[in-house]
Scaffold this motif. Structure first.
Motif, PDB file in Angstrom:
ATOM      1  N   TRP A  96      57.680  34.279  33.266  1.00  0.00           N
ATOM      2  CA  TRP A  96      57.318  35.622  34.077  1.00  0.00           C
ATOM      3  C   TRP A  96      57.104  35.223  35.157  1.00  0.00           C
ATOM      4  CZ3 TRP A  96      55.198  35.313  29.058  1.00  0.00           C
ATOM      5  CH2 TRP A  96      55.863  36.433  27.568  1.00  0.00           C
ATOM      6  N   PRO A  97      57.539  36.181  36.223  1.00  0.00           N
ATOM      7  CA  PRO A  97      56.774  35.170  37.732  1.00  0.00           C
ATOM      8  C   PRO A  97      55.603  35.631  37.408  1.00  0.00           C
ATOM      9  CG  PRO A  97      58.163  37.400  37.896  1.00  0.00           C
ATOM     10  CD  PRO A  97      58.219  36.390  36.217  1.00  0.00           C
ATOM     11  N   VAL A  98      54.627  35.241  38.774  1.00  0.00           N
ATOM     12  CA  VAL A  98      53.463  34.914  38.285  1.00  0.00           C
ATOM     13  C   VAL A  98      53.324  36.816  39.134  1.00  0.00           C
ATOM     14  CG1 VAL A  98      50.684  34.548  39.760  1.00  0.00           C
ATOM     15  CG2 VAL A  98      52.149  33.511  38.335  1.00  0.00           C
ATOM     16  N   ALA A  99      54.393  36.906  40.440  1.00  0.00           N
ATOM     17  CA  ALA A  99      54.053  37.978  40.824  1.00  0.00           C
ATOM     18  C   ALA A  99      54.566  39.114  40.482  1.00  0.00           C
ATOM     19  CB  ALA A  99      55.261  37.918  42.577  1.00  0.00           C
ATOM     20  N   GLY A 100      53.207  40.052  40.275  1.00  0.00           N
ATOM     21  CA  GLY A 100      53.471  41.419  40.230  1.00  0.00           C
ATOM     22  C   GLY A 100      53.051  41.676  38.339  1.00  0.00           C
ATOM     23  N   ALA A 101      52.197  40.332  38.510  1.00  0.00           N
ATOM     24  CA  ALA A 101      51.449  40.211  36.859  1.00  0.00           C
ATOM     25  C   ALA A 101      50.704  41.253  36.301  1.00  0.00           C
ATOM     26  CB  ALA A 101      51.162  38.403  36.437  1.00  0.00           C
ATOM     27  N   ASP A 102      50.297  41.655  34.883  1.00  0.00           N
ATOM     28  CA  ASP A 102      49.751  42.305  34.868  1.00  0.00           C
ATOM     29  C   ASP A 102      48.671  41.865  33.574  1.00  0.00           C
ATOM     30  OD1 ASP A 102      48.491  44.596  33.817  1.00  0.00           O
ATOM     31  OD2 ASP A 102      49.976  45.727  32.935  1.00  0.00           O
ATOM     32  N   PHE A 103      47.573  41.667  34.152  1.00  0.00           N
ATOM     33  CA  PHE A 103      46.753  40.506  33.591  1.00  0.00           C
ATOM     34  C   PHE A 103      45.788  41.702  32.908  1.00  0.00           C
ATOM     35  CE2 PHE A 103      47.843  37.709  36.864  1.00  0.00           C
ATOM     36  CZ  PHE A 103      48.327  36.858  35.919  1.00  0.00           C
ATOM     37  N   ALA A 104      46.104  41.410  31.077  1.00  0.00           N
ATOM     38  CA  ALA A 104      45.026  41.924  30.558  1.00  0.00           C
ATOM     39  C   ALA A 104      43.265  41.296  30.591  1.00  0.00           C
ATOM     40  CB  ALA A 104      45.905  41.691  28.988  1.00  0.00           C
ATOM     41  N   PRO A 105      42.503  41.568  29.815  1.00  0.00           N
ATOM     42  CA  PRO A 105      40.918  40.741  30.085  1.00  0.00           C
ATOM     43  C   PRO A 105      42.105  39.661  29.124  1.00  0.00           C
ATOM     44  CG  PRO A 105      40.785  42.749  28.949  1.00  0.00           C
ATOM     45  CD  PRO A 105      42.566  42.494  29.342  1.00  0.00           C
ATOM     46  N   VAL A 106      40.943  38.496  29.845  1.00  0.00           N
ATOM     47  CA  VAL A 106      41.623  37.224  29.512  1.00  0.00           C
ATOM     48  C   VAL A 106      41.100  36.774  27.907  1.00  0.00           C
ATOM     49  CG1 VAL A 106      39.366  36.097  30.224  1.00  0.00           C
ATOM     50  CG2 VAL A 106      41.581  34.305  30.341  1.00  0.00           C
ATOM     51  N   VAL A 107      40.411  37.462  27.332  1.00  0.00           N
ATOM     52  CA  VAL A 107      40.554  37.294  25.476  1.00  0.00           C
ATOM     53  C   VAL A 107      40.535  39.155  25.336  1.00  0.00           C
ATOM     54  CG1 VAL A 107      39.301  36.631  23.828  1.00  0.00           C
ATOM     55  CG2 VAL A 107      39.610  35.069  25.505  1.00  0.00           C
ATOM     56  N   PRO A 108      41.342  39.776  25.140  1.00  0.00           N
ATOM     57  CA  PRO A 108      41.105  40.906  25.197  1.00  0.00           C
ATOM     58  C   PRO A 108      40.723  40.868  23.477  1.00  0.00           C
ATOM     59  CG  PRO A 108      43.860  40.604  24.423  1.00  0.00           C
ATOM     60  CD  PRO A 108      42.461  39.000  24.611  1.00  0.00           C
ATOM     61  N   HIS A 109      40.180  40.850  22.663  1.00  0.00           N
ATOM     62  CA  HIS A 109      39.608  40.526  21.453  1.00  0.00           C
ATOM     63  C   HIS A 109      38.520  39.746  21.083  1.00  0.00           C
ATOM     64  CE1 HIS A 109      42.378  44.004  21.313  1.00  0.00           C
ATOM     65  NE2 HIS A 109      43.569  43.166  21.064  1.00  0.00           N
ATOM     66  N   PRO A 110      36.856  39.739  21.909  1.00  0.00           N
ATOM     67  CA  PRO A 110      36.554  38.593  21.903  1.00  0.00           C
ATOM     68  C   PRO A 110      35.629  38.735  20.584  1.00  0.00           C
ATOM     69  CG  PRO A 110      35.736  39.846  23.993  1.00  0.00           C
ATOM     70  CD  PRO A 110      37.537  39.997  23.641  1.00  0.00           C
ATOM     71  N   ALA A 111      35.274  38.335  19.376  1.00  0.00           N
ATOM     72  CA  ALA A 111      34.850  38.774  18.865  1.00  0.00           C
ATOM     73  C   ALA A 111      33.129  38.731  18.849  1.00  0.00           C
ATOM     74  CB  ALA A 111      34.506  37.078  17.405  1.00  0.00           C
ATOM     75  N   LYS A 112      32.543  37.696  20.059  1.00  0.00           N
ATOM     76  CA  LYS A 112      31.494  38.781  21.188  1.00  0.00           C
ATOM     77  C   LYS A 112      31.010  38.259  22.217  1.00  0.00           C
ATOM     78  CE  LYS A 112      29.765  35.018  18.202  1.00  0.00           C
ATOM     79  NZ  LYS A 112      30.574  34.704  17.036  1.00  0.00           N
ATOM     80  N   VAL A 113      30.819  38.988  23.172  1.00  0.00           N
ATOM     81  CA  VAL A 113      30.813  38.711  24.046  1.00  0.00           C
ATOM     82  C   VAL A 113      29.027  38.924  24.720  1.00  0.00           C
ATOM     83  CG1 VAL A 113      31.046  39.559  26.528  1.00  0.00           C
ATOM     84  CG2 VAL A 113      32.632  40.224  24.890  1.00  0.00           C
ATOM     85  N   ILE A 114      28.635  37.441  25.162  1.00  0.00           N
ATOM     86  CA  ILE A 114      26.789  37.978  25.156  1.00  0.00           C
ATOM     87  C   ILE A 114      26.958  37.098  26.710  1.00  0.00           C
ATOM     88  CG2 ILE A 114      25.026  35.916  24.356  1.00  0.00           C
ATOM     89  CD1 ILE A 114      26.410  35.552  22.033  1.00  0.00           C
ATOM     90  N   CYS A 115      26.139  38.069  27.152  1.00  0.00           N
ATOM     91  CA  CYS A 115      25.749  38.251  28.282  1.00  0.00           C
ATOM     92  C   CYS A 115      24.183  37.592  28.918  1.00  0.00           C
ATOM     93  CB  CYS A 115      25.711  39.375  29.428  1.00  0.00           C
ATOM     94  SG  CYS A 115      26.895  40.372  29.093  1.00  0.00           S
ATOM     95  N   VAL A 116      23.634  37.378  29.758  1.00  0.00           N
ATOM     96  CA  VAL A 116      22.865  36.246  30.082  1.00  0.00           C
ATOM     97  C   VAL A 116      22.685  37.322  31.592  1.00  0.00           C
ATOM     98  CG1 VAL A 116      21.920  34.239  31.323  1.00  0.00           C
ATOM     99  CG2 VAL A 116      23.559  34.334  28.906  1.00  0.00           C
ATOM    100  N   GLY A 117      20.958  37.648  31.163  1.00  0.00           N
ATOM    101  CA  GLY A 117      20.114  38.522  32.399  1.00  0.00           C
ATOM    102  C   GLY A 117      19.390  36.881  33.512  1.00  0.00           C
ATOM    103  N   HIS A 118      19.041  37.604  34.245  1.00  0.00           N
ATOM    104  CA  HIS A 118      18.415  36.502  35.276  1.00  0.00           C
ATOM    105  C   HIS A 118      18.455  35.035  34.837  1.00  0.00           C
ATOM    106  CE1 HIS A 118      14.971  39.895  33.273  1.00  0.00           C
ATOM    107  NE2 HIS A 118      15.845  40.367  34.580  1.00  0.00           N
ATOM    108  N   ASN A 119      19.017  35.050  36.087  1.00  0.00           N
ATOM    109  CA  ASN A 119      19.999  33.591  36.054  1.00  0.00           C
ATOM    110  C   ASN A 119      19.714  33.305  36.698  1.00  0.00           C
ATOM    111  OD1 ASN A 119      20.111  31.221  34.173  1.00  0.00           O
ATOM    112  ND2 ASN A 119      22.094  31.380  33.949  1.00  0.00           N
ATOM    113  N   TYR A 120      19.914  33.722  37.935  1.00  0.00           N
ATOM    114  CA  TYR A 120      20.238  33.025  39.215  1.00  0.00           C
ATOM    115  C   TYR A 120      18.605  33.145  40.492  1.00  0.00           C
ATOM    116  CZ  TYR A 120      25.092  32.221  40.154  1.00  0.00           C
ATOM    117  OH  TYR A 120      26.818  32.321  39.400  1.00  0.00           O
ATOM    118  N   THR A 121      17.610  32.483  40.862  1.00  0.00           N
ATOM    119  CA  THR A 121      16.478  32.975  41.026  1.00  0.00           C
ATOM    120  C   THR A 121      16.390  34.068  42.402  1.00  0.00           C
ATOM    121  OG1 THR A 121      16.116  30.189  41.046  1.00  0.00           O
ATOM    122  CG2 THR A 121      14.551  31.753  42.331  1.00  0.00           C
ATOM    123  N   ASN A 122      17.325  34.333  42.809  1.00  0.00           N
ATOM    124  CA  ASN A 122      17.208  35.224  44.459  1.00  0.00           C
ATOM    125  C   ASN A 122      17.337  36.373  43.076  1.00  0.00           C
ATOM    126  OD1 ASN A 122      20.144  35.060  43.916  1.00  0.00           O
ATOM    127  ND2 ASN A 122      20.159  34.636  45.670  1.00  0.00           N
TER     128      ASN A 122
END
Length: 272
Positions: free
Chosen positions: A48-74
């Motif tokens: 398929w052409p890149v132009a006009g591509a409709d992207f889903a979430p890069v992994v649509p159904h991950p088993a886990k989405v783990i987020c980190v807070g407070h990881n940049y000093t500023n």
């Protein structure tokens, strides 16, 4: 290598970018492709052409989405907190994720909508209690997230989750980019956010307190990480909630969360 999950008229497909084309990898999405061991594209694969591509979430159904807070000093300092001794973790659900160019429908119940550009680790191999080398090998690559936060709900209690998991609120993508293209598994990449063209966040992933390898080692001590799992590594300073007066996103605005070498999530805020 740049990889993505593409929406097509017959469903989603895992694809590899090859110049101006997206090559079908033979699986419905990148999560399934990673779980299968990341095989090569089949001979004669559809493109398929890149132009006009409709992207889903890069992994649509991950088993886990783990987020980190407070990881940049500023960012830690602008939020009035002490530097942590250990990563601050919370989670999202797959239902929170949207594609990199999808609009965000502002919930009527949550008017205090904030931006947070984040480098995201995508896990490519199952790993538990990872050594340094195992953690490095488990990182399939990186992508971009805008960890949209409903601040009024986030700070209703001392526990943040309710402000972080709103359905269809978190752009992620468009590409999973392999470490060899961005300087390895501890990349130093410029991260930025703009709102209607104005720069509101700018930093470098080389300043993370807990780098990607450290995070994979730490989190895999707690739970098995599997192919397709996502780890969002935190946001730098410049969020709207820390400003005086506070600033939040409103319908009609466009927020762009970008990381050099990875791409950008471009999100139009629409009325809910």
């Amino acid at each position: 290598m740049k990889l993505a999950t593409l929406r097509t008229s017959s469903g989603t497909r895992a694809v590899r970018r090859d110049g101006d084309l997206l090559v079908d990898l033979g699986y419905a999405d990148l999560g399934a492709w990673l779980a299968a061991g990341s095989p090569a594209a089949p001979a004669g694969a559809t493109t398929w052409p890149v132009a006009g591509a409709d992207f889903a979430p890069v992994v649509p159904h991950p088993a886990k989405v783990i987020c980190v807070g407070h990881n940049y000093t500023n960012h830690i300092r602008e939020m009035g907190r002490e530097l942590p001794s250990y990563p601050t973790l919370f989670t999202k659900f797959a239902d929170s994720l949207i594609g990199a160019d999808d609009p965000l429908r502002a919930p009527a119940e949550a008017p205090d909508i904030d931006w947070e550009v984040e480098l995201v680790i995508v896990i490519g191999q199952e790993v538990r209690r990872a050594t340094e080398s195992q953690a490095e090998a488990a990182i399939a690559g990186f992508t971009v997230m805008n960890d949209i936060s409903m601040r009024d709900w986030q700070f209703r209690t001392v526990e943040w989750t309710q402000g972080k998991i709103w359905e269809a609120s978190t752009p992620v993508g468009p590409y999973l980019v392999s470490p060899d293209e961005v300087g390895g598994v501890r990349p130093a990449l410029r991260v930025s956010t703009t709102v209607d063209g104005e720069i509101v966040q700018s930093d470098d992933t080389g300043t993370l307190l807990f780098d990607p390898v450290t995070l994979v080692r730490y989190i895999s001590t707690i739970t098995t990480l599997r192919p397709g799992d996502l780890i969002a590594t935190g946001t730098p300073g410049g969020v709207g909630h820390a400003r005086d007066p506070k600033v939040y996103l409103r319908p009609g605005q466009t927020v762009v969360a970008a990381i050099d070498g990875l791409g950008a999530c471009t999100t139009l805020v629409e009325a809910g």
